[in-house]
Motif scaffolding. Structure first.
Motif, PDB file in Angstrom:
ATOM      1  N   PRO A   1       0.839  -1.204   0.000  1.00 60.22           N
ATOM      2  CA  PRO A   1       0.000   0.000   0.000  1.00 60.22           C
ATOM      3  C   PRO A   1       0.871   1.250   0.000  1.00 60.22           C
ATOM      4  N   LEU A   2       0.467   2.236  -0.758  1.00 55.50           N
ATOM      5  CA  LEU A   2       1.246   3.469  -0.884  1.00 55.50           C
ATOM      6  C   LEU A   2       0.650   4.624  -0.097  1.00 55.50           C
ATOM      7  N   GLY A   3      -0.573   4.460   0.400  1.00 53.59           N
ATOM      8  CA  GLY A   3      -1.233   5.556   1.097  1.00 53.59           C
ATOM      9  C   GLY A   3      -1.268   5.368   2.595  1.00 53.59           C
ATOM     10  N   ALA A   4      -2.447   5.506   3.163  1.00 52.68           N
ATOM     11  CA  ALA A   4      -2.628   5.434   4.615  1.00 52.68           C
ATOM     12  C   ALA A   4      -2.302   4.042   5.145  1.00 52.68           C
ATOM     13  N   THR A   5      -1.842   3.983   6.364  1.00 53.42           N
ATOM     14  CA  THR A   5      -1.588   2.698   7.022  1.00 53.42           C
ATOM     15  C   THR A   5      -2.583   2.443   8.148  1.00 53.42           C
ATOM     16  N   ARG A   6      -3.216   3.500   8.661  1.00 51.77           N
ATOM     17  CA  ARG A   6      -4.214   3.350   9.720  1.00 51.77           C
ATOM     18  C   ARG A   6      -5.576   3.063   9.101  1.00 51.77           C
ATOM     19  N   LEU A   7      -6.285   2.100   9.668  1.00 55.89           N
ATOM     20  CA  LEU A   7      -7.603   1.748   9.165  1.00 55.89           C
ATOM     21  C   LEU A   7      -8.613   2.842   9.474  1.00 55.89           C
ATOM     22  N   PRO A   8      -9.619   3.038   8.625  1.00 53.50           N
ATOM     23  CA  PRO A   8     -10.621   4.084   8.875  1.00 53.50           C
ATOM     24  C   PRO A   8     -11.499   3.729  10.069  1.00 53.50           C
ATOM     25  N   ASP A   9     -11.929   4.751  10.798  1.00 55.80           N
ATOM     26  CA  ASP A   9     -12.749   4.528  11.993  1.00 55.80           C
ATOM     27  C   ASP A   9     -14.197   4.224  11.629  1.00 55.80           C
ATOM     28  N   THR A  10     -14.727   4.911  10.623  1.00 59.90           N
ATOM     29  CA  THR A  10     -16.135   4.744  10.256  1.00 59.90           C
ATOM     30  C   THR A  10     -16.252   4.458   8.766  1.00 59.90           C
ATOM     31  N   GLY A  11     -17.448   4.048   8.358  1.00 59.05           N
ATOM     32  CA  GLY A  11     -17.686   3.824   6.944  1.00 59.05           C
ATOM     33  C   GLY A  11     -17.514   5.100   6.128  1.00 59.05           C
ATOM     34  N   TRP A  12     -18.026   6.215   6.655  1.00 58.07           N
ATOM     35  CA  TRP A  12     -17.907   7.469   5.911  1.00 58.07           C
ATOM     36  C   TRP A  12     -16.457   7.934   5.857  1.00 58.07           C
ATOM     37  N   ASP A  13     -15.697   7.654   6.904  1.00 61.95           N
ATOM     38  CA  ASP A  13     -14.268   7.955   6.887  1.00 61.95           C
ATOM     39  C   ASP A  13     -13.586   7.177   5.750  1.00 61.95           C
ATOM     40  N   ALA A  14     -13.964   5.927   5.568  1.00 63.70           N
ATOM     41  CA  ALA A  14     -13.394   5.123   4.486  1.00 63.70           C
ATOM     42  C   ALA A  14     -13.743   5.713   3.126  1.00 63.70           C
ATOM     43  N   VAL A  15     -14.978   6.165   2.974  1.00 60.68           N
ATOM     44  CA  VAL A  15     -15.404   6.751   1.701  1.00 60.68           C
ATOM     45  C   VAL A  15     -14.637   8.037   1.425  1.00 60.68           C
ATOM     46  N   ARG A  16     -14.549   8.912   2.420  1.00 59.73           N
ATOM     47  CA  ARG A  16     -13.834  10.176   2.225  1.00 59.73           C
ATOM     48  C   ARG A  16     -12.372   9.931   1.882  1.00 59.73           C
ATOM     49  N   ARG A  17     -11.770   8.964   2.552  1.00 58.26           N
ATOM     50  CA  ARG A  17     -10.365   8.674   2.313  1.00 58.26           C
ATOM     51  C   ARG A  17     -10.151   8.147   0.890  1.00 58.26           C
ATOM     52  N   ALA A  18     -11.038   7.259   0.434  1.00 56.36           N
ATOM     53  CA  ALA A  18     -10.903   6.700  -0.914  1.00 56.36           C
ATOM     54  C   ALA A  18     -11.124   7.751  -1.991  1.00 56.36           C
ATOM     55  N   ARG A  19     -11.917   8.781  -1.679  1.00 59.92           N
ATOM     56  CA  ARG A  19     -12.220   9.825  -2.662  1.00 59.92           C
ATOM     57  C   ARG A  19     -11.254  11.009  -2.586  1.00 59.92           C
ATOM     58  N   ALA A  20     -10.318  10.982  -1.652  1.00 60.94           N
ATOM     59  CA  ALA A  20      -9.398  12.106  -1.472  1.00 60.94           C
ATOM     60  C   ALA A  20      -8.549  12.319  -2.723  1.00 60.94           C
ATOM     61  N   PRO A  21      -8.460  13.553  -3.209  1.00 61.52           N
ATOM     62  CA  PRO A  21      -7.704  13.808  -4.441  1.00 61.52           C
ATOM     63  C   PRO A  21      -6.232  13.417  -4.345  1.00 61.52           C
ATOM     64  N   GLY A  22      -5.636  13.522  -3.155  1.00 64.85           N
ATOM     65  CA  GLY A  22      -4.210  13.229  -3.027  1.00 64.85           C
ATOM     66  C   GLY A  22      -3.874  11.771  -2.797  1.00 64.85           C
ATOM     67  N   ARG A  23      -4.888  10.908  -2.729  1.00 66.68           N
ATOM     68  CA  ARG A  23      -4.641   9.489  -2.478  1.00 66.68           C
ATOM     69  C   ARG A  23      -3.924   8.839  -3.667  1.00 66.68           C
ATOM     70  N   PRO A  24      -2.932   7.945  -3.432  1.00 65.01           N
ATOM     71  CA  PRO A  24      -2.201   7.327  -4.551  1.00 65.01           C
ATOM     72  C   PRO A  24      -3.143   6.607  -5.525  1.00 65.01           C
ATOM     73  N   ARG A  25      -2.902   6.816  -6.822  1.00 68.32           N
ATOM     74  CA  ARG A  25      -3.756   6.234  -7.871  1.00 68.32           C
ATOM     75  C   ARG A  25      -3.000   5.138  -8.620  1.00 68.32           C
ATOM     76  N   ALA A  26      -3.631   4.630  -9.644  1.00 73.61           N
ATOM     77  CA  ALA A  26      -3.112   3.464 -10.354  1.00 73.61           C
ATOM     78  C   ALA A  26      -1.709   3.674 -10.896  1.00 73.61           C
ATOM     79  N   ARG A  27      -1.453   4.821 -11.495  1.00 70.60           N
ATOM     80  CA  ARG A  27      -0.129   5.039 -12.100  1.00 70.60           C
ATOM     81  C   ARG A  27       0.978   4.986 -11.047  1.00 70.60           C
ATOM     82  N   ALA A  28       0.705   5.506  -9.869  1.00 71.33           N
ATOM     83  CA  ALA A  28       1.705   5.458  -8.797  1.00 71.33           C
ATOM     84  C   ALA A  28       1.974   4.007  -8.400  1.00 71.33           C
ATOM     85  N   TYR A  29       0.918   3.210  -8.298  1.00 70.63           N
ATOM     86  CA  TYR A  29       1.098   1.798  -7.949  1.00 70.63           C
ATOM     87  C   TYR A  29       1.861   1.054  -9.039  1.00 70.63           C
ATOM     88  N   LEU A  30       1.529   1.301 -10.294  1.00 73.55           N
ATOM     89  CA  LEU A  30       2.212   0.612 -11.394  1.00 73.55           C
ATOM     90  C   LEU A  30       3.679   1.018 -11.455  1.00 73.55           C
TER      91      LEU A  30
END
Length: 456
Positions: free
Chosen positions: A234-263
């Motif tokens: 994993p290239l982004g966060a290491t701490r698990l999200p506390d709530t479901g909405w926290d998980a959604v916000r984190r996945a939608r964050a513009p700065g979160r690592p995307r496919a090209r970074a992983y590749l």
């Protein structure tokens, strides 16, 4: 437009040790099977002008270390047209490739079938298609290079029928040759660049870069492996999200690592496949290709965080089927809010494209590994996920439906969207507990290696 080279000059562009294969000799009546007046004289003039006895030169050579069967067309010999003797040479070369387990590289430059031999010439296309199918069944790759021109049946069999299609800049490419197109046809539609844009070819490669590109593809596609692709770190966060909405916000964050970074982090080098071979591309939605990881070839299909178009699903299905046939493991990266739902996507068959991808993944014999790196939006994301071998990063979620849409369907007010996200149990740790995904210390520190009890 790239300079038009002879068959042997073009062979010298990609290999230094070309060795011509023995070819069958066919006895022919005067002026050919149709008794076409002047046909023998035309062949004699073509032979004198080019130094060749037929419109194709077949042999073997190493391309940056990988031995292959090379099929080089001589356009100067009656427009590189296919006749019965051409078919004899091609069939013998394909048979040699199967016997010696070698990839096939057609270097196409042809105007089509030879008129002076009538239907006997046209039926060589069926013969070539059969030989190509036998090579495909043998698990051997075919990489075509489109020179100028690549038209008619030669394009529709040796060219478009290859696993990977490279083309020279400005090359004329199309089923209809320049003299048989409808009046007023846009000439720009009959170019290498147009075929790449339409999803019928993978890349335009300048002559000076062709040997390296072709050699890279040959190395990647001739290295089979039966072991699953390792899960990327994993290239982004290491701490698990506390709530479901926290998980959604984190996945939608513009700065979160995307496919090209992983590749980029996963592969030391990679080569991209482009297009669904049905007239479409989705370069902004799905990245597909083959790459090298820890000395092994691994195929990849990676969503980029946008709504996936029908062409993206079809390209991914094409990638998985090719990898399966060649014995190459597949890595898929899931990251999409869902399939494109606009009217144009429906007209392009988004439902059928998703269904076909489900079938490709479900029927693959080669191992498929999936990592959810961001949004996992409903069936449009699940189609790319490997049953029983899907993993999720701490900054991702996977849901039957987006929480906003779930709330709307349930007729809940907007202020209940966050609570609905929690009820959907879409967090990475929820998915692992439900047995939908797998996890280990690499993804969730302290969890060990936990495998799902049941397949998705």
């Amino acid at each position: 437009m790239t300079e038009r080279l002879s068959a042997r000059a073009f062979l010298a562009l990609v290999t230094d040790d070309f060795t011509e294969l023995p070819h069958p000799v066919r006895e022919s009546p005067p002026d050919g099977p149709l008794g076409w007046h002047g046909y023998d004289a035309s062949r004699a003039r073509a032979a004198e002008r080019t130094g060749e006895e037929e419109s194709v030169v077949c042999g073997t050579g190493h391309v940056q270390g990988t031995r292959a069967v090379l099929l080089a067309f001589e356009f100067g010999f009656l427009g590189g047209s296919l006749g019965r003797a051409t078919g004899d040479r091609l069939a013998a070369a394909y048979a040699y490739a199967r016997e010696h387990r070698l990839p096939v590289v057609p270097l196409v430059a042809t105007g089509g079938s030879r008129m002076q031999e009538g239907m006997l010439a046209l039926t060589q296309l069926q013969r070539v298609a059969r030989q190509s199918a036998l090579v495909r069944e043998a698990g051997l790759p075919q990489i075509a290079v489109l020179r100028d021109p690549s038209t008619g049946g030669g394009w529709a069999t040796l060219g478009a029928g290859a696993d990977v299609v490279l083309a020279l800049p400005g090359a004329q490419v199309g089923f209809a040759g320049s003299r048989v197109r409808p009046p007023g046809a846009d000439p720009a539609a009959y170019t290498a660049e147009a075929q790449v844009a339409a999803g019928s070819a993978d890349a335009v490669v300048p002559p000076g870069e062709l040997r390296a590109a072709l050699g890279g593809w040959l190395r990647l596609l001739t290295a089979s492996s039966h072991d699953p692709a390792p899960v990327p770190e994993p290239l982004g966060a290491t701490r698990l999200p506390d709530t479901g909405w926290d998980a959604v916000r984190r996945a939608r964050a513009p700065g979160r690592p995307r496919a090209r970074a992983y590749l980029d982090a996963y592969f030391t080098r990679r080569a991209a496949l482009s297009g669904d071979r049905c007239g479409g591309t989705d370069p902004e939605g799905v990245l597909c290709g083959f790459g090298e990881h820890a000395g092994r070839t691994i195929a990849y299909a990676a969503q980029t965080g946008t709504a996936t178009r029908p062409a993206g699903y079809r390209t991914a299905a094409r990638l998985i089927r090719l990898a399966d046939r060649l014995g190459v493991p597949v890595l898929t990266l899931v990251d999409t809010p869902g399939a494109a739902g606009d009217a144009e996507a429906e007209r392009q068959g988004v439902g059928a494209a998703i269904a076909d991808l489900f079938v490709a993944v479900a029927s693959a014999r080669t191992p498929v590994t999936t990592l959810v790196i961001g949004e996992g939006g409903s069936g449009g994301a699940l189609a790319l996920a490997a049953p029983g071998n899907t993993w999720a990063t701490p900054d991702s979620y996977f849901s039957v439906i987006a929480p906003e849409l779930a709330a709307a369907i349930l007729k809940r007010p907007p202020q209940e969207v966050e609570a609905t996200a929690g009820q959907l149990r879409l967090r990475p740790q929820d998915l692992a507990e439900l047995g939908v995904t797998r996890t280990n210390d690499q993804l969730f520190p302290g969890t060990g290696d936990r495998r799902s009890e049941e397949r998705m």
